[in-house]
Scaffold this active site. Structure first.
Site, PDB file in Angstrom:
ATOM      1  N   MET A 124      -0.258   2.446 -12.639  1.00 12.38           N
ATOM      2  CA  MET A 124      -0.505   3.889 -12.656  1.00 12.38           C
ATOM      3  C   MET A 124       0.756   4.707 -12.360  1.00 12.38           C
ATOM      4  SD  MET A 124      -3.549   4.047 -13.563  1.00 12.38           S
ATOM      5  CE  MET A 124      -3.888   5.786 -13.408  1.00 12.38           C
ATOM      6  N   ASP A 137       9.674   2.251  -5.647  1.00  4.67           N
ATOM      7  CA  ASP A 137       8.824   1.075  -5.412  1.00  4.67           C
ATOM      8  C   ASP A 137       9.566   0.171  -4.437  1.00  4.67           C
ATOM      9  OD1 ASP A 137       6.290  -0.216  -7.248  1.00  4.67           O
ATOM     10  OD2 ASP A 137       7.393  -1.604  -5.950  1.00  4.67           O
ATOM     11  N   GLU A 185      -4.595  -0.330  -3.446  1.00  6.25           N
ATOM     12  CA  GLU A 185      -5.750   0.327  -2.821  1.00  6.25           C
ATOM     13  C   GLU A 185      -6.042  -0.232  -1.423  1.00  6.25           C
ATOM     14  OE1 GLU A 185      -6.775   2.921  -3.955  1.00  6.25           O
ATOM     15  OE2 GLU A 185      -8.946   3.150  -4.096  1.00  6.25           O
ATOM     16  N   LYS A 193      -1.489   2.624   2.744  1.00  3.56           N
ATOM     17  CA  LYS A 193      -1.293   4.019   2.332  1.00  3.56           C
ATOM     18  C   LYS A 193      -0.958   4.878   3.547  1.00  3.56           C
ATOM     19  CE  LYS A 193      -4.295   3.752  -1.791  1.00  3.56           C
ATOM     20  NZ  LYS A 193      -3.642   4.102  -3.033  1.00  3.56           N
ATOM     21  N   HIS A 203      -6.541  12.043  -9.100  1.00  3.39           N
ATOM     22  CA  HIS A 203      -7.001  10.762  -9.643  1.00  3.39           C
ATOM     23  C   HIS A 203      -6.832  10.721 -11.156  1.00  3.39           C
ATOM     24  CE1 HIS A 203     -10.418   7.764 -10.513  1.00  3.39           C
ATOM     25  NE2 HIS A 203      -9.339   7.104 -10.151  1.00  3.39           N
ATOM     26  N   ASN A 206      -6.525   5.461 -16.501  1.00  2.00           N
ATOM     27  CA  ASN A 206      -5.632   4.543 -17.200  1.00  2.00           C
ATOM     28  C   ASN A 206      -6.044   4.432 -18.666  1.00  2.00           C
ATOM     29  OD1 ASN A 206      -3.849   2.473 -17.729  1.00  2.00           O
ATOM     30  ND2 ASN A 206      -5.047   0.903 -16.703  1.00  2.00           N
ATOM     31  N   ASN A 233     -16.032   7.482 -12.257  1.00  2.39           N
ATOM     32  CA  ASN A 233     -16.305   6.066 -11.996  1.00  2.39           C
ATOM     33  C   ASN A 233     -17.730   5.860 -11.507  1.00  2.39           C
ATOM     34  OD1 ASN A 233     -13.840   5.213 -12.814  1.00  2.39           O
ATOM     35  ND2 ASN A 233     -12.951   5.053 -10.775  1.00  2.39           N
TER      36      ASN A 233
HETATM   37  P1  NAD Z   1      -0.370  -1.753  -9.017  1.00  3.65           P
HETATM   38  O1  NAD Z   1      -0.655  -2.919  -8.166  1.00  3.65           O
HETATM   39  O2  NAD Z   1      -0.225  -1.925 -10.487  1.00  3.65           O
HETATM   40  O3  NAD Z   1       0.937  -0.999  -8.508  1.00  3.65           O
HETATM   41  C1  NAD Z   1       1.208  -0.717  -7.164  1.00  3.65           C
HETATM   42  C2  NAD Z   1       2.723  -0.699  -6.962  1.00  3.65           C
HETATM   43  O4  NAD Z   1       2.983  -0.258  -5.639  1.00  3.65           O
HETATM   44  C3  NAD Z   1       3.383  -2.072  -7.105  1.00  3.65           C
HETATM   45  O5  NAD Z   1       4.427  -1.961  -8.056  1.00  3.65           O
HETATM   46  C4  NAD Z   1       3.927  -2.378  -5.721  1.00  3.65           C
HETATM   47  O6  NAD Z   1       5.171  -3.061  -5.763  1.00  3.65           O
HETATM   48  C5  NAD Z   1       4.108  -0.989  -5.143  1.00  3.65           C
HETATM   49  N1  NAD Z   1       4.115  -0.933  -3.694  1.00  3.65           N
HETATM   50  C6  NAD Z   1       3.413  -1.659  -2.804  1.00  3.65           C
HETATM   51  N2  NAD Z   1       3.750  -1.276  -1.546  1.00  3.65           N
HETATM   52  C7  NAD Z   1       4.678  -0.288  -1.643  1.00  3.65           C
HETATM   53  C8  NAD Z   1       5.421   0.475  -0.715  1.00  3.65           C
HETATM   54  N3  NAD Z   1       5.245   0.313   0.598  1.00  3.65           N
HETATM   55  N4  NAD Z   1       6.297   1.379  -1.192  1.00  3.65           N
HETATM   56  C9  NAD Z   1       6.492   1.538  -2.501  1.00  3.65           C
HETATM   57  N5  NAD Z   1       5.819   0.826  -3.441  1.00  3.65           N
HETATM   58  C10 NAD Z   1       4.926  -0.076  -3.017  1.00  3.65           C
HETATM   59  O7  NAD Z   1      -1.554  -0.714  -8.698  1.00  3.65           O
HETATM   60  P2  NAD Z   1      -2.180   0.410  -9.656  1.00  3.65           P
HETATM   61  O8  NAD Z   1      -3.212  -0.206 -10.503  1.00  3.65           O
HETATM   62  O9  NAD Z   1      -1.098   1.187 -10.265  1.00  3.65           O
HETATM   63  O10 NAD Z   1      -2.957   1.295  -8.582  1.00  3.65           O
HETATM   64  C11 NAD Z   1      -2.299   2.186  -7.723  1.00  3.65           C
HETATM   65  C12 NAD Z   1      -3.305   3.152  -7.157  1.00  3.65           C
HETATM   66  O11 NAD Z   1      -3.926   3.859  -8.227  1.00  3.65           O
HETATM   67  C13 NAD Z   1      -4.443   2.525  -6.379  1.00  3.65           C
HETATM   68  O12 NAD Z   1      -4.791   3.372  -5.320  1.00  3.65           O
HETATM   69  C14 NAD Z   1      -5.566   2.447  -7.392  1.00  3.65           C
HETATM   70  O13 NAD Z   1      -6.842   2.463  -6.796  1.00  3.65           O
HETATM   71  C15 NAD Z   1      -5.337   3.715  -8.172  1.00  3.65           C
HETATM   72  N6  NAD Z   1      -5.856   3.722  -9.557  1.00  3.65           N
HETATM   73  C16 NAD Z   1      -5.737   2.656 -10.367  1.00  3.65           C
HETATM   74  C17 NAD Z   1      -6.218   2.718 -11.671  1.00  3.65           C
HETATM   75  C18 NAD Z   1      -6.080   1.560 -12.625  1.00  3.65           C
HETATM   76  O14 NAD Z   1      -6.748   1.553 -13.652  1.00  3.65           O
HETATM   77  N7  NAD Z   1      -5.233   0.590 -12.342  1.00  3.65           N
HETATM   78  C19 NAD Z   1      -6.808   3.897 -12.136  1.00  3.65           C
HETATM   79  C20 NAD Z   1      -6.883   5.007 -11.287  1.00  3.65           C
HETATM   80  C21 NAD Z   1      -6.397   4.903  -9.998  1.00  3.65           C
END
Ligand code: NAD
Length: 705
Positions: A335, A354, A409, A414, A457, A460, A507
């Site tokens: 995301m 990141d 998540e 967070k 929010h 994707n 959702n």
């Molecule tokens: P992801 O696992 O693909 O990416 C998370 C990234 O955060 C990773 O690259 C990781 O290295 C990085 N990270 C971890 N700890 C960190 C830190 N301390 N500092 C900096 N970077 C750090 O996750 P995602 O699917 O992109 O989801 C991220 C958020 O978005 C979540 O809260 C999720 O619920 C929400 N979300 C996801 C989707 C989806 O379809 N994937 C849709 C809407 C919302």
């Protein structure tokens, strides 16, 4: 494009002899005749940011034309002096008020008479087109003898998106002027053409820059600009009945790949009209008026017009400027990477942080691909790339106006990140989370300034999903909410304000639908049959294929997250679904999920057999959407039915021609929906039990009546 036009102030526009400042301000057209005897008609509809075709404008044009018939100028120029463009189309509000086909036909005949009069004017006539020239605007331009496209003009017929086809002479003027197959393609897809593409087609006679407008107009007046339209072999082939029939059949099968006739009749009606009467101007005109009028009063067109206003409503939530120029994104995963890229695409500086370098690298690569695909213009791509800055050390956090957190998540993770960020952030900056399920009240605990913390929010993939839920919580400040909503419109997405309740809106409403499909699979119903039942209802994709697209892991996680936390029941997912996730069979992204995927990335589907009670299946899938929607309204997750319908259409693709879940419930009848839900509850279990919100809805409906 938007930026370029904004920069084009009316003062930089060629307005011939007309002194705009001195012209009467209540008229739609400002007029003047230059030294060469050329009459300039400048359209500038008062109180609007764009010009439209409506009754008042046509009446005024009609009066001007009758004067010009008496004292013909050397030539007539029609142009807009609105920076936004020529004319964006007919005033859509007008379409909502006309209810009977007879009334529509009457209004159309009056409008046609004005446009025909323009076409018949004895002097050279020229439309000077900049910016958007769409629908009725293009139809008006087509009645001029010449068309000049200026700069980045965009020309098109978007009527099909409203369940219509052109109705002001476009169906025959366009097919007469250019290759009819190309003209039909434009009207069937609603896609716009750039000035250059329009010149290639012969739709405009020259593509010029603003500084050449005066010279080009003078050349038209002297008869020196030839028509760019040329009739070729194709026109000849399509001028015969059999040639047109053959081409029409091909068009029909192409349209059928995208839209069913029973859901979207307009493209089929247009093909029919052209096949029957192509080349016969009189018959085309009569047929166009008849066909447009009968389409306009269909539920499909009225619901799609509703969708147009739902979009406007969501856009209106984010009215005003956000003032956000720099966005810092923490977490460059699925995301975060896309969110940062999309902000850069929208003209903002985006720094991307990141813990690891690899996700940043991956995000930069896919950002490049997305920008190339969506922007096309090499300079715009280069500039957007420059604005997206890899920032592994997180320096951007101190300068950004908005920080968006998109890390995994996990509540504690967070919160730890927020603790560090709030020390670095500049005063007044907003902190946002992309969480899909953690209550914002839990996340904001411990923040020094919870008023400036908000949920944004995204869905994707960010580049394709138009909706963004903006999540409130008990301590959010009004100012932060307002700025956040405006930010979402700044990046050309549609904001839906929602409460911080589990699953927010989209959702939560989608989950029972997806799980019902899993339960149907469990009962042995073929996946193709389930998907087809949903598609027959009007969903762009069935729930089984959608689950594969979302990812079985993501879908299952959301369902588990929601179970037990809501007033509405969420059924337990079948055990085999969990096993598939454990085995890594996650859907499209792994090449196997509920369907197997071929090399082309498409699901391998067998032709569904038998017509097994599709309506019954559709009810099992769709009624849980309606039931949960009503629960969300009862709980105040969204403020009204319009926001809910808009969010579900733009966030999930819920059958647009049905006008949204609540509109569908109302048109089917609240009593009927409740009765069906009760029947399904008897047969299949408590998950179908009608929500308490229905009685509230009935009460309100009775009171309103
Ligand atoms: P992801 O696992 O693909 O990416 C998370 C990234 O955060 C990773 O690259 C990781 O290295 C990085 N990270 C971890 N700890 C960190 C830190 N301390 N500092 C900096 N970077 C750090 O996750 P995602 O699917 O992109 O989801 C991220 C958020 O978005 C979540 O809260 C999720 O619920 C929400 N979300 C996801 C989707 C989806 O379809 N994937 C849709 C809407 C919302």
């Amino acid at each position: 494009m938007g930026r370029m036009l904004k920069a084009l102030s009316p003062r930089l526009m060629e307005t011939g002899p007309v002194d705009l400042a001195a012209a009467p301000s209540d008229a739609n057209f400002k007029r003047g005749r230059d030294a060469e005897g050329v009459e300039w008609l400048l359209l500038d509809m008062p109180g609007r940011s764009v010009n439209v075709v409506d009754g008042s404008m046509l009446e005024e044009l009609d009066a001007i034309l009758s004067e010009l018939e008496k004292s013909p100028p050397k030539a007539l120029v029609i142009r807009s002096v609105k920076p936004s463009g020529f004319i964006v189309g007919a005033d859509i509000k007008m379409f909502r008020d006309l209810k009977s086909a007879g009334e529509v036909e009457e209004a159309l005949r009056r409008a046609h008479a004005v446009v025909d009069r323009l076409e018949k004017l004895s002097c050279p006539t020229v439309a000077v087109i900049h910016g958007n020239c769409l629908g009725g605007g293009l139809e008006l331009a087509l009645a001029c003898k010449r068309r000049l496209a200026v700069g980045k003009a965009k020309l098109g017929f978007p009527e099909v998106m409203l369940g219509l086809h052109p109705g002001l002479g476009g169906t025959y003027r366009a097919t007469e002027l250019i290759d009819p197959a190309e003209a039909m393609q434009m009207m069937l897809t609603g896609k716009t053409k750039s000035a250059r593409a329009a010149k290639r087609l012969g739709l405009v006679d020259a593509a010029i820059e603003e500084r050449h407008v005066a010279a080009a107009v003078s050349a038209v007046a002297k008869g020196e600009v030839k028509s760019a339209a040329s009739s070729g072999l194709m026109d000849k082939a399509l001028s015969t009945g059999p040639g047109r029939r053959f081409a029409a059949d091909r068009m029909r099968s192409k349209v059928a790949e995208k839209a069913r006739k029973e859901h979207y009749p307009a493209p089929y009606a247009l093909i029919e009209l052209w096949q029957e009467h192509g080349g016969d101007r009189k018959a085309m005109q009569a047929g166009e008026i008849r066909s447009f009028a009968s389409l306009l009063v269909t539920d499909t067109a009225q619901n799609l017009i509703r969708v147009f206003f739902l979009r406007e409503g969501l856009k209106g939530e984010g009215a005003g400027k956000s003032g956000i120029g720099h966005v810092h994104v923490v977490g460059a995963g699925t995301m975060g990477g896309e969110i940062a890229a999309w902000c850069a695409r929208s003209g903002m500086t985006a720094t991307l942080e990141d813990l690891a370098l690899a996700p940043i690298g991956k995000a930069m690569k896919s950002a490049s691909r997305m920008l190339e695909k969506s922007l096309r213009d090499p300079l715009a791509i280069r500039d957007a790339r420059d604005r997206l800055i890899p920032d592994p050390k997180g320096y951007g956090a101190a300068k950004a106006d908005l920080i968006i957190e998109a890390v995994p998540e996990k509540l504690e993770l967070k919160r730890t990140i927020y603790a560090t960020l709030q020390e670095k952030m500049r005063p007044g900056a907003i902190l946002a989370t992309n969480t899909s399920s953690i209550p914002l009240e839990d996340l904001r605990a411990g923040l020094k300034e919870p008023g400036r913390f908000v949920g944004i929010h995204f869905f994707n993939p960010v580049s394709r999903m138009q909706l963004v839920e903006v999540v409130r919580h008990d301590q959010l400040s009004e100012e932060t909410l307002k700025t956040t909503l405006a930010f979402v419109t700044d990046i050309e997405r549609l904001p839906a304000p929602v409460a911080s309740s589990p699953g927010f809106l989209v959702n939560r409403v989608l989950t029972p639908y997806l799980l019902e499909a899993m339960l149907l699979l469990d009962e042995g119903v073929a996946k193709e049959v389930i998907d087809e039942a949903a598609e027959e209802f009007g969903m762009p994709m069935g729930p089984v294929e959608l689950m594969d697209n979302i990812g079985l892991d993501v879908g299952l996680a959301v369902a588990e997250e929601l179970r037990g936390r809501l007033s509405t029941p969420i059924p337990e997912a079948p055990a085999w679904l969990r096993q598939k996730v454990e085995k890594g069979e996650l859907g499209r992204k792994t090449g196997n999920g509920l369907y197997a995927y071929g090399k082309d990335g498409k699901p391998q589907k067998k032709k569904p057999e038998g017509g097994a009670a599709r309506a019954e299946l559709a009810d099992r899938l769709v009624l849980p959407i309606l039931n949960t929607s009503v629960a969300c309204l009862r709980e105040g997750v969204v403020k009204d039915e319009e926001t809910l319908d808009g969010a579900m259409i733009f966030g999930t693709g819920f059958a647009p021609f049905r006008g949204g879940p609540m509109h569908y419930a109302r048109s089917r009848g609240v009593d009927e929906v409740v009765k069906r839900l009760s029947e399904l509850a008897e047969k299949h279990g408590e998950r179908f039990r009608p929500d308490d919100g229905w009685s509230q809805l009935r009460r309100e409906t009775r009171e309103a009546a």
